[in-house]
Design an enzyme around this catalytic site. Sequence first.
Site, short mmCIF file in Angstrom:
data_model
loop_
_atom_site.label_atom_id
_atom_site.label_comp_id
_atom_site.label_asym_id
_atom_site.label_seq_id
_atom_site.Cartn_x
_atom_site.Cartn_y
_atom_site.Cartn_z
N SER A 41 -5.71 -4.44 0.31
CA SER A 41 -5.36 -3.02 0.31
C SER A 41 -6.29 -2.14 -0.51
O SER A 41 -6.29 -0.92 -0.33
CB SER A 41 -3.92 -2.84 -0.21
OG SER A 41 -3.78 -3.41 -1.50
N ASP A 321 0.44 4.52 -6.80
CA ASP A 321 1.73 3.85 -6.81
C ASP A 321 1.70 2.71 -7.81
O ASP A 321 0.84 2.70 -8.69
CB ASP A 321 2.12 3.38 -5.39
CG ASP A 321 1.10 2.43 -4.77
OD1 ASP A 321 0.30 1.83 -5.53
OD2 ASP A 321 1.12 2.26 -3.54
N HIS A 324 -1.79 0.57 -6.69
CA HIS A 324 -3.06 1.10 -6.17
C HIS A 324 -3.51 2.37 -6.88
O HIS A 324 -2.69 3.26 -7.15
CB HIS A 324 -2.91 1.39 -4.68
CG HIS A 324 -2.40 0.24 -3.89
ND1 HIS A 324 -1.07 0.12 -3.52
CD2 HIS A 324 -3.02 -0.85 -3.40
CE1 HIS A 324 -0.90 -1.00 -2.84
NE2 HIS A 324 -2.08 -1.61 -2.74
#
Length: 345
Positions: A41, A321, A324
């Site tokens: 991610s 978040d 990340h």
Amino acid sequence: MGKKSNFLFLLFSIIFTETHAAKGSNRHQFGSTKLFVFGDSYVDTGNSINPASSSWKEPYGITFPGKPTGRFSDGRVLTDYIASFSGISSPIAYERRKLVKKSKLQFGMNFACGGTGVFDTFVNGPNMTTQINFFQQQVEREVYSKWNLNSSVALVSLAGNDYGAFVAKHVDLKGLQAFTSSIINQLAINLERIRSLGVPKIAVTAIEPMGCLPQSAASSSYQNCSETRNLISNFHNQILQQTVQKLNGESRKSVFTILDLNSAFRSAFKSQDRAGNLKFKHPLKPCCVGVSKDYSCGSVDKTGARKYTMCKNPELSFFWDTLHPSQGGWRAVYSVLQSSLQQLY
């Protein structure tokens, strides 16, 4: 020499000069570099096809481009900044390759998928070996020729999903050192395989300080990092450093470059603005979080009501978040990494 001869000589000189300049010029100017991306991610730009993935929900993408695009951030991620450094647009996500014009493939391709690792994790997505299989298929189908690959760079991200899966199964961390060795061994196989497919320069990320992720810092109200988890990161990075040195020694070239996200994160935490003030006053505190432990950023209830809270200005938060960085966070990390990126070009 007559006028016609002079004209032909001048025309030939111009063509020769322009052709020579194009071949010998900085590739950034002509955008001939291709970027191939593998991992998770931290570099995914739209391959997580699960509609339940947070990366496809509001408020992800609220800063850039203004809507969710499959990036795990409010805006740009590491891939976008490295592509910009290369003088190209971000490479198209593998899952979107058939939905765009062929001209969009000229910048390379992104195979990374959020939540995945070197091995299988709890996320139903292609692990790194499978991602490289996808890349190999593109090469075998001559979507990218050997000539294309001569000026290409690979970005390989390993942010710690393998460790997340391991810790969930082994709370006592028994067998962690052996597991780290298995991760690095498989990563080395992956790196060599990417090189054997024709990519001459490969950047691999060192793991960020996992203990400083908001997920780990929440127990201290985002004031302190978890030193236990940071020790895991440090051990991983130590073995990674040794392995990359060995790989470069065997190839007799500096094919592999480590992008030290660990140091870059820590430096970014302390970065200052032009006035000398900290850019991120509370660097471990995320901008977007769920209203309780049952929810996360982007969550809504059955009626569609938001079950998350978001800060007023994501640019002032290093983390978007609980896992990340924000676009502002990635920009700060990128600023630290630029000297390492120079080694790729």
